[in-house]
Enzyme design. Structure first.
Site, short mmCIF file in Angstrom:
data_model
loop_
_atom_site.label_atom_id
_atom_site.label_comp_id
_atom_site.label_asym_id
_atom_site.label_seq_id
_atom_site.Cartn_x
_atom_site.Cartn_y
_atom_site.Cartn_z
N ASP A 77 -3.91 6.94 4.22
CA ASP A 77 -2.84 6.10 4.78
C ASP A 77 -3.39 4.97 5.63
OD1 ASP A 77 -0.02 5.66 5.13
OD2 ASP A 77 -0.26 6.31 7.21
N HIS A 135 -6.27 -0.22 5.87
CA HIS A 135 -6.26 -1.05 7.09
C HIS A 135 -7.61 -1.05 7.81
CE1 HIS A 135 -2.06 -1.25 6.48
NE2 HIS A 135 -1.75 -0.08 6.97
N GLU A 190 -1.37 6.03 16.85
CA GLU A 190 0.09 6.00 16.87
C GLU A 190 0.59 7.14 17.76
OE1 GLU A 190 1.80 4.98 12.70
OE2 GLU A 190 0.13 6.33 12.39
N LYS A 193 0.86 -1.18 0.00
CA LYS A 193 0.00 0.00 0.00
C LYS A 193 0.89 1.23 0.00
CE LYS A 193 0.08 1.89 4.32
NZ LYS A 193 -0.39 2.56 5.46
N LYS A 221 -2.36 -10.12 10.98
CA LYS A 221 -2.18 -10.08 12.44
C LYS A 221 -2.98 -11.19 13.10
CE LYS A 221 -0.89 -5.27 12.96
NZ LYS A 221 0.39 -5.44 13.65
N HIS A 235 -0.97 -5.59 5.77
CA HIS A 235 -0.39 -6.46 6.80
C HIS A 235 -1.31 -6.59 8.03
CE1 HIS A 235 1.12 -2.58 8.28
NE2 HIS A 235 1.15 -3.13 9.46
N LYS A 276 -1.94 10.31 14.30
CA LYS A 276 -0.56 10.34 14.75
C LYS A 276 -0.47 11.24 15.98
CE LYS A 276 1.75 9.16 10.48
NZ LYS A 276 2.25 7.87 10.96
P1 NAP Z 1 11.89 3.97 1.70
O1 NAP Z 1 12.58 3.73 3.00
O2 NAP Z 1 11.92 5.34 1.10
O3 NAP Z 1 12.57 2.95 0.65
C1 NAP Z 1 12.38 3.05 -0.73
C2 NAP Z 1 13.24 1.99 -1.41
O4 NAP Z 1 13.07 2.08 -2.83
C3 NAP Z 1 14.74 2.17 -1.17
O5 NAP Z 1 15.35 0.90 -1.09
C4 NAP Z 1 15.20 2.90 -2.42
O6 NAP Z 1 16.58 2.71 -2.58
C5 NAP Z 1 14.34 2.19 -3.46
N1 NAP Z 1 14.18 2.96 -4.69
C6 NAP Z 1 13.79 4.26 -4.80
N2 NAP Z 1 13.77 4.62 -6.10
C7 NAP Z 1 14.15 3.52 -6.81
C8 NAP Z 1 14.32 3.27 -8.20
N3 NAP Z 1 14.14 4.22 -9.14
N4 NAP Z 1 14.70 2.02 -8.58
C9 NAP Z 1 14.91 1.05 -7.66
N5 NAP Z 1 14.77 1.24 -6.33
C10 NAP Z 1 14.39 2.46 -5.92
O7 NAP Z 1 10.39 3.52 1.73
P2 NAP Z 1 9.70 2.42 2.69
O8 NAP Z 1 9.34 3.08 3.96
O9 NAP Z 1 10.55 1.20 2.73
O10 NAP Z 1 8.34 2.15 1.93
C11 NAP Z 1 8.27 1.49 0.68
C12 NAP Z 1 6.79 1.43 0.26
O11 NAP Z 1 6.06 0.67 1.21
C13 NAP Z 1 6.13 2.82 0.23
O12 NAP Z 1 5.15 2.85 -0.79
C14 NAP Z 1 5.44 2.89 1.59
O13 NAP Z 1 4.33 3.76 1.57
C15 NAP Z 1 5.02 1.45 1.79
N6 NAP Z 1 4.88 1.06 3.21
C16 NAP Z 1 5.88 1.30 4.08
C17 NAP Z 1 5.73 0.90 5.40
C18 NAP Z 1 6.85 1.11 6.41
O14 NAP Z 1 6.68 0.68 7.56
N7 NAP Z 1 7.96 1.72 6.04
C19 NAP Z 1 4.56 0.27 5.82
C20 NAP Z 1 3.56 0.02 4.88
C21 NAP Z 1 3.74 0.43 3.57
P3 NAP Z 1 17.48 3.67 -3.55
O15 NAP Z 1 17.11 5.08 -3.22
O16 NAP Z 1 18.89 3.30 -3.24
O17 NAP Z 1 17.11 3.29 -4.93
#
Ligand code: NAP
Length: 492
Positions: free
Chosen positions: A237, A242, A218, A150, A184, A180, A341
């Protein structure tokens, strides 16, 4: 309390799992530890491979070093971590450029018999590029699956665009839209409680249930995710995905089996039965807020706008709303939903509040009769409490007390429950989509959420301020108290 031992599950088939966004927060904090735990439990065969992909110029050794650090920090045993790491690899690729994709495709094709899972843990703007390239480089075989994190779009139109583009490469049965919350333990247990006991189903309707509350609170602010969050807000969000999924699990009709489409058909009917909230009634049925500076967990914290660097924004960091399901089972039963939040406690829970007894036989000295409530706590301390009225033990006349039948899973089963991602990742490998959202569910959820967003935009009113560390704007309390009800105090 009797401690029940949980049998471990059998191993899955060998697989290749590619995590696009393999260095990101979600991959490092959730997906890789989840895979490690399943490995430590003997469920991941040694021939399986996990390949992280991102633009950062790491190699296999660098990636393993990164993951080693993360796992050891969580207290994982060093020898098990060392045994797990050789299964990991890394490829530096840009989802938007062809460079490096030939070599990546060769790597994946080395193991043609493996189930292939492509986990898109990146921003959704990259989903289309990644899927197109996976198709172009011939990486989608029958036994391939794609996992979409998501948010899937920011409204119905953008969700359709993504789903259409993904659908050109992967069939619907190969597409796993993850939420996710559905993995749960408590949500699974809701299914077991509702459909494994004769006790609840006769009462599970408007005749006996007064209202339902779903809270996802949160304590954290937006932190480093400000740029993403400011384009989303609490409704997109949390509520559109969820919270609506939880609402579906509470409200759906009994499916004929746990077959994926049997469950998802019933959830879809609930989403399609939600009464519209639009410009005509959003003012009465929704409250949105934005946190200002305050005190969270004993520390002074800045407001949302300061966290964003002082820019102007009317994005909501809190929403409370009153939803209704227009069908025979639920007519007239409000579902109060709230999330935000910088609230005082981190808690996610579902409260099913039953109607009072029709007539009290007790005199005033016995004390007030309270509602029976079934409280399903998703986090922290996953568990279920059923609040009942009993007699206060001992002499002193008949005094009533409201006490919970308490089943904390950690206590009852003597083990730490697996994280939702552990279950869901292996469900993907097994090809079981029961706990994943079908395209029509995502669409129905947006169809309900879009008019709320439009109504807020049309109203021109900014979100109501609330101090960090409080339960949102006072209007959120008024929303439920107007109806003569209160938010569950146990969670507050
Ligand atoms: P993040 O920390 O910003 O990570 C993004 C990842 O994508 C990094 O590994 C980045 O590495 C890579 N990336 C960015 N541009 C890219 C490209 N052009 N080609 C290949 N890789 C690329 O984001 P995140 O928090 O992990 O979240 C990822 C997704 O999951 C988002 O849509 C977020 O909304 C969703 N999500 C996150 C969470 C959470 O707990 N974090 C929970 C639910 C959903 P590089 O910059 O080195 O390429």
């Amino acid at each position: 309390m009797t401690v029940v031992t949980v049998p471990s599950s059998p191993p899955v088939e060998p697989f290749d799992l590619v995590i696009f966004g393999g260095t990101g927060d979600l991959a490092v904090r959730k997906l890789l530890p989840a895979l490690f735990h399943r490995y430590a439990d003997g469920q991941i065969p040694a021939a399986s491979r996990v390949v992280g992909v991102a633009r950062e110029g790491l190699d296999d050794a660098g990636y393993r070093e990164l993951v080693r650090g993360v796992l050891l920090e969580t207290g994982a045993p060093e020898d098990t971590v060392e045994a797990f790491l050789p299964q990991l690899g890394y490829r530096s690729l840009d989802a938007r450029k062809d460079e490096g994709w030939d070599a990546f495709a060769e790597l994946i094709k080395e193991q043609p018999e493996h189930v292939r899972v492509f986990y898109l843990s990146t921003s959704p703007e990259l989903f289309v590029d990644i899927c197109n390239r996976l198709g172009h480089y011939g990486l989608n075989r029958g036994e391939s699956r794609v996992v979409l994190e998501k948010p899937i779009g920011r409204d119905l139109a953008s969700a359709n665009q993504i789903n259409d583009a993904v659908g050109k490469v992967f069939g619907e049965s190969q597409t796993f839209r993850i939420d996710h919350y559905l993995g749960k333990e408590t949500v699974q247990n809701l299914i077991a409680l509702r459909f494994g006991n004769a006790l609840f189903e006769p009462l599970w309707n408007a005749g006996h249930i007064d209202h339902v509350q779903i809270t996802v609170a949160e304590t954290l602010g937006v932190g480093h995710r400000g740029a993403y969050y400011d384009r989303a807000g609490a409704l997109r969000d949390m509520v559109q995905n969820h919270i609506l999924q939880l609402l579906c699990m509470v409200a759906m009709e009994p499916p004929s089996s746990l077959a994926p489409d049997a469950v998802r058909d019933e959830k879809l009917k609930v989403l399609r039965s939600l009464k519209p909230i639009d410009e005509a009634n959003a003012g009465q049925l929704t409250v949105r807020g934005q946190y200002r500076a305050g005190v969270a967990e004993g520390e002074s914290v800045p407001g949302y706008l300061d966290e964003l660097g002082g820019i102007k924004s009317s994005t909501e960091t809190f929403v409370a709303l009153k939803a209704e399901i227009a069908n025979w089972r639920w007519a007239g039963v409000p579902f109060y939903l709230r999330t935000g939040k910088r609230l005082p406690t981190r808690v996610s829970e579902i409260v099913v509040a039953f109607k009072p007894v029709p007539h009290s036989i007790f005199d005033a000295a016995a004390g007030p009769l309270a509602q029976n409530r079934l409280v399903l706590r998703l986090q922290p301390d996953e568990g279920v409490k059923l609040w009942l009225t009993i007699k206060h033990p001992g002499p002193g006349g008949l005094r009533l007390r409201h006490v919970p039948l308490d089943m904390s899973f950690a206590e009852a089963f003597g083990v730490q429950q697996p994280d939702a991602y552990e279950r869901l990742l292996l469900d993907v490998v097994r090809g079981n989509p029961t706990l994943f959202m079908r395209r029509d569910e995502v669409e129905a959820a947006w169809r309900w959420a879009d008019p709320i967003l439009s109504a807020w935009a049309a109203s021109g009113e900014p979100p109501r301020p609330y101090a960090a560390g409080t339960w949102g704007p006072s209007a959120a309390v008024a929303l439920i108290e107007r109806d003569g009800r209160t938010w569950n105090e146990d969670s507050e």
